[in-house]
Design a protein around this motif. Structure first.
Motif, short mmCIF file in Angstrom:
data_model
loop_
_atom_site.label_atom_id
_atom_site.label_comp_id
_atom_site.label_asym_id
_atom_site.label_seq_id
_atom_site.Cartn_x
_atom_site.Cartn_y
_atom_site.Cartn_z
N VAL A 1 -38.40 -24.24 -14.70
CA VAL A 1 -37.43 -25.42 -14.97
C VAL A 1 -36.67 -25.79 -13.55
N ARG A 2 -36.86 -27.18 -13.43
CA ARG A 2 -35.83 -27.67 -12.17
C ARG A 2 -34.37 -27.27 -12.21
N HIS A 3 -33.88 -26.75 -11.25
CA HIS A 3 -32.56 -26.21 -11.20
C HIS A 3 -31.42 -27.38 -11.74
N ALA A 4 -31.62 -28.49 -11.52
CA ALA A 4 -30.75 -29.53 -11.93
C ALA A 4 -30.75 -29.55 -13.57
N THR A 5 -31.56 -28.86 -14.15
CA THR A 5 -31.61 -28.81 -15.70
C THR A 5 -31.38 -27.56 -16.10
N ARG A 6 -31.83 -26.52 -15.23
CA ARG A 6 -31.80 -25.08 -15.47
C ARG A 6 -30.32 -24.40 -15.52
N LEU A 7 -29.64 -25.00 -14.59
CA LEU A 7 -28.28 -24.54 -14.42
C LEU A 7 -27.29 -25.04 -15.39
N ALA A 8 -27.74 -25.96 -16.29
CA ALA A 8 -27.07 -26.52 -17.33
C ALA A 8 -27.06 -25.90 -18.90
N LEU A 9 -28.28 -24.82 -18.82
CA LEU A 9 -28.38 -23.94 -19.78
C LEU A 9 -27.54 -23.11 -20.05
N PRO A 10 -27.19 -22.42 -21.30
CA PRO A 10 -25.96 -21.50 -21.50
C PRO A 10 -26.41 -20.35 -20.40
N VAL A 11 -25.25 -19.94 -19.75
CA VAL A 11 -25.08 -19.09 -18.63
C VAL A 11 -25.32 -17.82 -19.19
N GLY A 12 -26.50 -17.13 -18.56
CA GLY A 12 -26.85 -15.69 -18.96
C GLY A 12 -27.90 -15.66 -19.96
N GLU A 13 -28.53 -16.66 -20.44
CA GLU A 13 -29.47 -16.79 -21.32
C GLU A 13 -30.90 -16.58 -20.73
N ARG A 14 -31.96 -16.30 -21.06
CA ARG A 14 -33.06 -15.96 -20.22
C ARG A 14 -33.74 -17.45 -20.09
N ARG A 15 -34.22 -17.55 -18.98
CA ARG A 15 -34.75 -19.15 -18.54
C ARG A 15 -35.81 -19.45 -19.68
N PRO A 16 -36.19 -20.45 -20.19
CA PRO A 16 -37.27 -20.55 -21.07
C PRO A 16 -38.41 -21.29 -19.97
N ASN A 17 -39.55 -21.26 -20.47
CA ASN A 17 -40.92 -21.51 -19.62
C ASN A 17 -40.95 -23.16 -20.22
#
Length: 569
Positions: free
Chosen positions: A349-365
């Motif tokens: 997931v592009r980091h302009a979106t990924r870095l807005a996900l809840p901090v510390g949770e596993r990155r979704p595919n």
């Protein structure tokens, strides 16, 4: 001025090779630029944009696969390693692109896929037409099944893309036959790297492209070529891209990170070293744990670089980044290799979106339209700050196409248009990687946002792409494109890729990460301050701001912002 510093890395040699400090731009060919109007990016389209990349300030360009392929996995299923797929152009197109790149001072790196081929590769077709035990089958991982009639697969391994890692073939006489291994899609059979023909074939492929003038190779699934003898069952996670560091998917896994891979890469390095100056390089895609295992791939006789996926996966917290940067530089220094930083690529997931996900949770595919949608403003602010932090570090860095525009993940793709085998093989439970592979926006007011001459795009572009088009940002102060240009220009001018690095201990706030990069021979001491906290933080007295990832406030550096500042004596 006097700062309290903790050194973590010494500066590189004055005559360090180009790859030790280069910034390399990744082109995903089908989504970069379309030259012929069929809606799919190609080599002529990319060739026309080389001037844009030169102006951006990168040193080299890595192309994801453009070889002949049925495109079951977007070109990572190769049917002919020595030719260009007509979808992307011709060998003549590639040679013309190489010539233009050389004139612009850009180096070209190509993708090599040695773990598996396409099932349409002539070798695999010959294997299917040949009996068990034949030389043709010995090039791949064919095995007899278990149980009555061989109806059970040889072991319990699973595919990275979901589902079983084994498929049973029908023999030439129509009877159920052996099984073949595919750690990815069924159309991507794994090579048998115990076979001498496979070794020689890839040495020949390296020579084929090396003699045409490419500057190196990014090596797909570098940690997967050799499997543990006997192919034992394995009850751990099979996903080499698992983002949970506690799971450590490659540790003791019989399909990943076997010691035998290193002899292969030593032979490749020996071949590339025969070309002399400038160095032809190897960059490893090796999702391995722990960092000490990853460092083995960049010993002086193997790869020149290996992507730092610990950095890509790091939670948005100051302490986590300090730990990852410290550990990365430490393990690379033990083998004399540069760190190779990366925040986005065609698999995440592009980091302009990924870095807005809840901090510390596993990155979704991937992210579906029905999933909670990340805050685009927050994501872009953190992405800009994260990139400014990354480009302020010593060593090399990779930039994924479109991140210089601040592109978010395309999360609203219609499911019927998804092509990633991850989506299909997980029973449509994982969105997969299509969302980071949407065609780039070049012109805000044109059909298809200027991707090609007809307005066609193989995946639809979200509405959020239009204001981020390259022409809408060109020359606009404060735009993400201009931020990247400024960061890359200053990085080169101040020779930050060659610098020593020390953490600054003067900030009591645990949400602040600060370090000094000296540039080559301590010539350009540059303070980098990243504020992960809610409250603004002040810069040291006398620090002269060079560039900031976002607007500053009277109190100093606001939340989710990175500043580069020049330090005077």
């Amino acid at each position: 001025m006097s700062l309290s510093l903790t050194p973590v890395h010494d500066h590189d040699a004055d005559d360090a090779a180009w790859w030790r400090h280069a910034v390399i731009y990744q082109i995903y060919p089908r989504s970069f630029a379309d030259g012929d109007g069929n809606g799919i990016g190609d080599l002529p389209g990319a060739r026309a944009k080389l001037g844009y990349l030169k102006d951006l300030g990168v040193d080299a360009v890595w192309f994801s696969p453009f070889f002949v392929s049925p495109q079951a996995d977007a070109g990572y299923d190769v049917a002919d390693y020595r030719d260009i797929d007509p979808l992307f152009g011709t060998l003549a197109d590639f040679e013309g692109l190489l010539q233009d790149a050389e004139q612009l001072g850009l180096k070209i790196i190509v993708d090599l896929v040695p773990n598996h081929s396409s099932d349409e590769h002539p070798w695999f077709q010959a294997a299917l037409a040949s009996p068990p035990g034949s030389p043709e089958r010995a090039r791949y991982m064919f095995r007899d099944g278990h149980g009555d009639g061989g109806w059970e697969p040889p072991n319990n391994w699973e595919s990275v893309f979901g589902g079983p890692a084994w498929t049973r073939v029908t023999e030439a006489d129509g009877t159920p036959g052996q099984w073949y291994l595919h750690l990815f899609d069924t159309k991507q059979p794994d090579f048998n790297w115990d076979n001498a023909e496979v070794h020689q074939e890839f040495l020949d492929i390296l020579s084929f492209w090396g003699e045409r003038g490419v500057a190196g190779f990014r090596v797909d699934v570098a940690a997967g070529l050799v499997k543990k003898p006997g192919l034992p069952d394995y009850d751990g996670t099979h996903d080499q891209m698992n983002a949970d560091a506690d799971v450590q998917p490659t540790a003791n896994a019989p399909m990943w990170d076997q010691d035998g891979v290193h002899a292969i890469f030593e032979s490749w390095r020996a071949l590339l070293d025969t070309y002399g100056e400038p160095d032809r390089i190897l960059c490893a895609e090796a999702w391995v744990h722990p960092p000490e295992r990853a460092a083995l791939y960049v010993r002086p006789t193997e790869f020149h670089q290996a992507f730092n996926f610990y950095f890509l996966e790091c939670p948005w917290r100051a302490a986590d980044y300090r730990r990852v940067i410290t550990d990365s530089l430490r393990v690379c220094d033990t083998v004399g290799a540069p760190a190779t930083w990366v925040l986005s690529n065609h698999d995440v997931v592009r980091h302009a979106t990924r870095l807005a996900l809840p901090v510390g949770e596993r990155r979704p595919n991937g992210i579906f339209a029905t999933d909670p949608q990340p805050d685009l403003e927050l994501g872009l602010r953190r992405a800009r700050a994260g990139t400014a932090m990354m480009l302020g570090l010593t060593g090399s860095a990779y930039v994924y196409q479109g991140e210089e525009l601040g592109l978010p993940e395309a999360t609203e793709l219609p499911d019927e248009l998804r092509e990633d085998p991850v989506y299909l093989r997980t029973g449509k439970e994982q969105a997969g990687r299509d969302g980071c592979r949407v065609p780039l926006p070049w012109a805000a007011g044109e059909p298809g946002l200027g991707f090609g001459p007809t307005g066609k795009t193989w995946l639809p572009q979200p509405d959020s792409f239009a204001p981020l088009a390259a022409d809408a940002q060109d020359g606009v102060e404060g735009s993400t494109l201009e931020l990247y240009r400024s960061l890359l220009r200053l990085r080169h001018e101040r020779e930050l890729g060659l610098g020593s690095l020390s953490f600054v201990e003067d900030y009591a706030d645990p949400d602040v990460l600060a370090f000094v990069n000296t540039g080559r021979n301590d010539a350009y001491p540059t303070l980098v301050v990243v504020n992960f906290g809610a409250e603004p933080v002040a810069l040291p007295a006398g620090a002269e701001v060079l560039v900031a990832s976002g607007p500053l406030v009277d109190e100093g550096v606001p939340t989710d912002t990175t500043v580069w500042a020049a330090l005077s004596e």
